[in-house]
Design a protein around this motif. Structure first.
Motif, PDB file in Angstrom:
ATOM      1  N   TYR A  25       0.860  -1.186   0.000  1.00 46.40           N
ATOM      2  CA  TYR A  25       0.000   0.000   0.000  1.00 46.40           C
ATOM      3  C   TYR A  25       0.896   1.235   0.000  1.00 46.40           C
ATOM      4  CZ  TYR A  25      -3.624  -3.293   1.441  1.00 46.40           C
ATOM      5  OH  TYR A  25      -4.494  -4.355   1.508  1.00 46.40           O
ATOM      6  N   THR A  26       0.576   2.198  -0.849  1.00 47.04           N
ATOM      7  CA  THR A  26       1.373   3.412  -0.978  1.00 47.04           C
ATOM      8  C   THR A  26       0.509   4.632  -0.687  1.00 47.04           C
ATOM      9  OG1 THR A  26       2.789   2.398  -2.667  1.00 47.04           O
ATOM     10  CG2 THR A  26       2.813   4.800  -2.528  1.00 47.04           C
ATOM     11  N   GLY A  27       1.063   5.590   0.046  1.00 47.54           N
ATOM     12  CA  GLY A  27       0.342   6.817   0.352  1.00 47.54           C
ATOM     13  C   GLY A  27       1.172   7.737   1.221  1.00 47.54           C
ATOM     14  N   GLU A  28       0.569   8.840   1.632  1.00 43.16           N
ATOM     15  CA  GLU A  28       1.225   9.810   2.522  1.00 43.16           C
ATOM     16  C   GLU A  28       1.104   9.325   3.960  1.00 43.16           C
ATOM     17  OE1 GLU A  28       0.630  14.410   4.096  1.00 43.16           O
ATOM     18  OE2 GLU A  28      -0.583  13.631   2.438  1.00 43.16           O
ATOM     19  N   VAL A  29       2.224   9.265   4.662  1.00 43.77           N
ATOM     20  CA  VAL A  29       2.214   8.813   6.057  1.00 43.77           C
ATOM     21  C   VAL A  29       1.482   9.842   6.907  1.00 43.77           C
ATOM     22  CG1 VAL A  29       3.605   8.186   8.056  1.00 43.77           C
ATOM     23  CG2 VAL A  29       4.359   7.528   5.757  1.00 43.77           C
ATOM     24  N   TRP A  30       0.330   9.454   7.453  1.00 42.92           N
ATOM     25  CA  TRP A  30      -0.496  10.362   8.240  1.00 42.92           C
ATOM     26  C   TRP A  30      -0.190  10.218   9.721  1.00 42.92           C
ATOM     27  CZ3 TRP A  30      -2.418  14.271   5.987  1.00 42.92           C
ATOM     28  CH2 TRP A  30      -3.442  15.030   6.570  1.00 42.92           C
ATOM     29  N   THR A  31      -0.067   8.991  10.184  1.00 43.26           N
ATOM     30  CA  THR A  31       0.351   8.712  11.552  1.00 43.26           C
ATOM     31  C   THR A  31       0.605   7.215  11.666  1.00 43.26           C
ATOM     32  OG1 THR A  31      -0.189   8.994  13.904  1.00 43.26           O
ATOM     33  CG2 THR A  31      -1.977   8.301  12.461  1.00 43.26           C
ATOM     34  N   TRP A  32       1.089   6.792  12.830  1.00 43.72           N
ATOM     35  CA  TRP A  32       1.289   5.368  13.060  1.00 43.72           C
ATOM     36  C   TRP A  32       1.124   5.064  14.533  1.00 43.72           C
ATOM     37  CZ3 TRP A  32       5.293   8.524  11.308  1.00 43.72           C
ATOM     38  CH2 TRP A  32       6.274   8.850  12.248  1.00 43.72           C
ATOM     39  N   ASP A  33       0.928   3.796  14.850  1.00 47.69           N
ATOM     40  CA  ASP A  33       0.729   3.338  16.223  1.00 47.69           C
ATOM     41  C   ASP A  33       1.673   2.165  16.466  1.00 47.69           C
ATOM     42  OD1 ASP A  33      -0.160   2.056  18.587  1.00 47.69           O
ATOM     43  OD2 ASP A  33      -2.166   2.870  18.333  1.00 47.69           O
ATOM     44  N   GLU A  34       2.736   2.410  17.236  1.00 53.21           N
ATOM     45  CA  GLU A  34       3.720   1.367  17.468  1.00 53.21           C
ATOM     46  C   GLU A  34       3.169   0.234  18.327  1.00 53.21           C
ATOM     47  OE1 GLU A  34       7.337   2.935  18.971  1.00 53.21           O
ATOM     48  OE2 GLU A  34       7.720   4.219  17.226  1.00 53.21           O
ATOM     49  N   GLN A  35       2.242   0.548  19.239  1.00 53.34           N
ATOM     50  CA  GLN A  35       1.679  -0.498  20.095  1.00 53.34           C
ATOM     51  C   GLN A  35       0.836  -1.472  19.289  1.00 53.34           C
ATOM     52  OE1 GLN A  35      -0.404   1.327  23.343  1.00 53.34           O
ATOM     53  NE2 GLN A  35       1.429   2.233  24.235  1.00 53.34           N
ATOM     54  N   GLU A  36       0.040  -0.970  18.348  1.00 54.13           N
ATOM     55  CA  GLU A  36      -0.794  -1.840  17.525  1.00 54.13           C
ATOM     56  C   GLU A  36      -0.112  -2.222  16.220  1.00 54.13           C
ATOM     57  OE1 GLU A  36      -4.642  -0.236  16.894  1.00 54.13           O
ATOM     58  OE2 GLU A  36      -5.145  -0.113  19.019  1.00 54.13           O
ATOM     59  N   SER A  37       1.058  -1.628  15.965  1.00 51.36           N
ATOM     60  CA  SER A  37       1.825  -1.889  14.741  1.00 51.36           C
ATOM     61  C   SER A  37       0.988  -1.599  13.497  1.00 51.36           C
ATOM     62  CB  SER A  37       2.324  -3.342  14.711  1.00 51.36           C
ATOM     63  OG  SER A  37       3.379  -3.477  13.766  1.00 51.36           O
ATOM     64  N   THR A  38       0.389  -0.405  13.466  1.00 50.07           N
ATOM     65  CA  THR A  38      -0.394   0.024  12.309  1.00 50.07           C
ATOM     66  C   THR A  38       0.142   1.346  11.781  1.00 50.07           C
ATOM     67  OG1 THR A  38      -2.021   1.151  13.715  1.00 50.07           O
ATOM     68  CG2 THR A  38      -2.511  -1.127  13.077  1.00 50.07           C
ATOM     69  N   VAL A  39      -0.014   1.540  10.471  1.00 51.40           N
ATOM     70  CA  VAL A  39       0.356   2.788   9.812  1.00 51.40           C
ATOM     71  C   VAL A  39      -0.877   3.319   9.100  1.00 51.40           C
ATOM     72  CG1 VAL A  39       1.803   3.875   8.056  1.00 51.40           C
ATOM     73  CG2 VAL A  39       2.745   2.046   9.490  1.00 51.40           C
TER      74      VAL A  39
END
Length: 235
Positions: free
Chosen positions: A32-46
């Motif tokens: 998946y390609t896109g602009e990095v909006w945020t991420w969550d290291e605890q849930e390991s999601t981007v």
């Protein structure tokens, strides 16, 4: 002799390529390609921004390392469901937000790039991309391409036990009408990310919001803050 030499080199290259493939395995899943909006290291999601669409991708932890806000990136994984509630653990006792330190206020101009009828605006400002709350039906008042003025106030807060009868602090307050024109909102939440250009990513029940500050070094990830935003049309 020439044939033997070619065979020997071919074997060596094959072994080397096999070793590299073993050392750097390709992450599983869809790209998946896109602009990095945020991420969550605890849930390991981007969370990637693709036009007016936000998608959350479950990735391997090593893919999060090195990400930067607003960069274009490709990650591999599986789509995760939208975040419908804020990542806030309800404490055993009621808490309230106590302002700490000065309020940082800024006004920027920008152009609406997306408007959600549920009350979210994406704005390309002269300080970079912003994502703020608006009142319900925002798409009827702010069309894509509309020029707007965004007023922001950011203040650190301490979350302390609420006294008897004291109002508790919600993760975010609904956008509300005010005497001044425009859409106004108040959000109380943790700092989820800090960009190099001064953008702060703040949690909210409808997803992360973004504001700009002149000196981002005064803030840290996980720090609770309260932000006030006002969006109004420009002539």
């Amino acid at each position: 002799m020439k044939t033997l030499a070619i065979f020997t080199v071919s074997v060596a290259v094959s072994v080397l390529a096999s070793g590299c493939a073993t050392a750097r395995p390709q992450p599983a899943g869809t790209a998946y390609t896109g602009e990095v909006w945020t991420w969550d290291e605890q849930e390991s999601t981007v969370t990637l921004r693709r036009g007016a669409e936000d998608i959350r991708v479950k990735v391997t932890p090593d893919q999060i390392r090195g990400l930067e806000l607003h960069q274009k990136a490709t990650v591999r994984g599986e789509l995760a469901p939208p975040m419908e509630i804020p990542r806030v653990i309800t404490p055993a006792m009621a808490l309230r937000a106590v302002p700490r330190g000065p309020v940082e206020q800024h006004t920027v101009n920008g152009v609406v790039t997306a408007a959600d009828p549920r009350g979210r605006l994406s704005i390309e400002s002269d300080k970079g991309p912003l994502h703020v709350w608006a009142a319900s039906g925002a798409d009827q008042r702010f069309q894509t391409g509309a020029k707007v003025k965004v007023e922001m106030a950011v203040q650190p807060v301490d979350m302390v036990p609420a006294g008897s009868g004291a109002p508790t602090a919600d993760p975010a307050a609904s956008p509300q009408a005010a005497s001044q024109p425009g859409d106004h909102a108040v959000v109380t939440g943790r700092v989820m990310g800090i960009a190099k250009n001064g953008t702060l990513v703040i949690e909210s029940p409808t997803g992360p919001v973004q504001v700009w500050v002149a000196d981002s070094s005064k803030y840290r990830v996980e720090q609770p803050v309260q932000i006030h935003t006002s969006v109004s049309k420009l002539p």
